[in-house]
Write a protein that holds these residues in place. Structure first.
Motif, short mmCIF file in Angstrom:
data_model
loop_
_atom_site.label_atom_id
_atom_site.label_comp_id
_atom_site.label_asym_id
_atom_site.label_seq_id
_atom_site.Cartn_x
_atom_site.Cartn_y
_atom_site.Cartn_z
N GLY A 46 -7.98 5.37 -28.14
CA GLY A 46 -6.91 5.44 -28.80
C GLY A 46 -5.57 4.91 -27.96
N LEU A 47 -5.95 5.14 -26.63
CA LEU A 47 -4.73 4.74 -25.49
C LEU A 47 -5.34 3.60 -24.80
CD1 LEU A 47 -4.22 8.35 -23.99
CD2 LEU A 47 -2.94 6.81 -25.63
N TYR A 48 -4.37 2.76 -24.25
CA TYR A 48 -4.70 1.57 -23.42
C TYR A 48 -3.78 1.72 -22.42
CZ TYR A 48 -7.13 -0.16 -27.74
OH TYR A 48 -7.84 -0.62 -28.76
N GLN A 71 11.89 -7.16 -16.17
CA GLN A 71 11.79 -7.83 -14.85
C GLN A 71 12.16 -6.86 -13.53
OE1 GLN A 71 13.55 -11.41 -15.72
NE2 GLN A 71 11.90 -12.27 -16.37
N PRO A 72 13.29 -5.93 -13.68
CA PRO A 72 13.50 -5.48 -12.32
C PRO A 72 12.58 -4.21 -12.15
CG PRO A 72 15.15 -4.79 -14.26
CD PRO A 72 14.29 -6.02 -14.69
N SER A 73 11.88 -3.67 -12.98
CA SER A 73 11.00 -2.64 -12.79
C SER A 73 9.97 -2.43 -11.79
CB SER A 73 10.73 -2.16 -14.30
OG SER A 73 9.91 -0.91 -13.76
N LEU A 74 9.72 -1.68 -10.82
CA LEU A 74 8.45 -1.52 -10.16
C LEU A 74 7.52 -1.09 -10.84
CD1 LEU A 74 10.37 -0.92 -6.72
CD2 LEU A 74 9.67 -2.87 -7.34
N LEU A 75 7.47 -0.35 -11.92
CA LEU A 75 6.55 0.42 -12.71
C LEU A 75 6.05 -0.76 -13.73
CD1 LEU A 75 8.61 3.61 -13.12
CD2 LEU A 75 6.86 3.05 -11.47
N ARG A 76 5.11 -1.50 -13.42
CA ARG A 76 4.53 -2.69 -13.88
C ARG A 76 3.38 -2.23 -14.98
NH1 ARG A 76 8.40 -5.66 -14.57
NH2 ARG A 76 6.84 -7.24 -15.58
N TRP A 77 2.95 -1.00 -14.70
CA TRP A 77 1.65 -0.49 -15.55
C TRP A 77 2.02 0.28 -16.68
CZ3 TRP A 77 -2.96 -2.96 -15.45
CH2 TRP A 77 -3.13 -3.76 -14.32
N ARG A 78 1.29 0.18 -17.60
CA ARG A 78 1.86 1.16 -18.85
C ARG A 78 0.51 1.78 -19.49
NH1 ARG A 78 6.14 -0.11 -17.03
NH2 ARG A 78 8.04 -0.98 -18.17
N VAL A 79 0.64 3.13 -19.87
CA VAL A 79 -0.15 3.76 -20.97
C VAL A 79 0.47 3.59 -22.02
CG1 VAL A 79 -1.27 6.01 -21.66
CG2 VAL A 79 -0.84 5.45 -18.81
N GLY A 80 -0.43 3.38 -23.22
CA GLY A 80 0.12 2.65 -24.57
C GLY A 80 -0.70 3.31 -25.67
N HIS A 81 -0.06 3.31 -26.92
CA HIS A 81 -0.85 3.91 -27.98
C HIS A 81 -1.63 2.73 -28.56
CE1 HIS A 81 -1.24 5.49 -32.19
NE2 HIS A 81 -1.63 6.39 -31.64
N HIS A 82 -2.52 3.03 -29.45
CA HIS A 82 -3.10 1.82 -29.78
C HIS A 82 -2.12 0.98 -30.99
CE1 HIS A 82 -4.03 3.92 -33.89
NE2 HIS A 82 -3.97 4.84 -33.25
N PRO A 115 -7.67 -7.99 -25.57
CA PRO A 115 -6.36 -7.98 -25.90
C PRO A 115 -5.79 -7.00 -26.78
CG PRO A 115 -7.84 -10.09 -26.83
CD PRO A 115 -8.63 -8.88 -26.25
N HIS A 116 -4.58 -6.76 -26.48
CA HIS A 116 -3.90 -5.72 -26.85
C HIS A 116 -2.40 -6.05 -27.28
CE1 HIS A 116 -2.68 -1.71 -27.85
NE2 HIS A 116 -1.55 -1.45 -26.87
N THR A 117 -1.69 -5.83 -28.51
CA THR A 117 -0.45 -6.27 -28.72
C THR A 117 0.27 -5.13 -28.59
OG1 THR A 117 -1.41 -7.68 -30.63
CG2 THR A 117 1.07 -7.23 -30.50
N ILE A 118 1.39 -5.41 -27.72
CA ILE A 118 2.64 -4.35 -27.53
C ILE A 118 3.82 -4.69 -28.01
CG2 ILE A 118 1.37 -3.60 -25.38
CD1 ILE A 118 3.57 -5.38 -23.84
N GLN A 119 4.73 -3.79 -28.24
CA GLN A 119 6.07 -3.84 -28.81
C GLN A 119 6.96 -3.79 -27.56
OE1 GLN A 119 6.24 -4.26 -31.91
NE2 GLN A 119 4.04 -4.08 -31.99
N CYS A 120 7.88 -5.05 -27.50
CA CYS A 120 8.81 -5.31 -26.58
C CYS A 120 10.02 -5.52 -27.38
CB CYS A 120 8.52 -6.50 -25.50
SG CYS A 120 6.87 -6.11 -24.97
#
Length: 109
Positions: free
Chosen positions: A28-30, A40-51, A8-13
């Motif tokens: 440090g990256l997820y 919802q309209p984005s086709l780019l559903r995958w993210r590289v995120g900071h911890h 589990p990883h908590t993201i900011q939306c």
């Protein structure tokens, strides 16, 4: 570099914090898929995120996001706090590097 087990990883939306299942190809990256209720309209559903939960890049495919994280691994110690990274990492260098892995700036997602 190997990808760690999903956790589990908590993201900011915009609607507030969300918890996703993420892997960590770089300390440090997820890498994670955003929930269906987010952007919802984005086709780019995958993210590289900071911890910290902040997003760094967006990708159409999980493999691209993993490669993007690996591509920027040596630019910084990603386990550092965001304030230190903002001071030390050039956004131009970051997005030039990550674009080679078919990743985009999250604002373009």
């Amino acid at each position: 570099m190997s990808v760690t087990t999903a956790r589990p990883h908590t993201i900011q939306c915009q609607q507030g914090p969300e918890t996703v299942t993420a892997t960590s190809p770089v300390p440090g990256l997820y890498v994670y898929e955003i929930p269906g209720t987010v952007d919802q309209p984005s086709l780019l559903r995958w993210r590289v995120g900071h911890h910290s939960g902040l997003v760094i890049a967006a990708a159409m495919y999980e493999g691209d996001a993993i490669r993007g994280a690996q591509k920027i691994a040596d630019l910084a110690d990603w386990t550092l706090p965001v304030d230190e990274l903002r001071r030390d990492v050039s956004p131009t260098e970051l997005y030039d590097a990550i674009s080679w892995a078919s990743c985009d700036h999250p604002a373009y997602a």
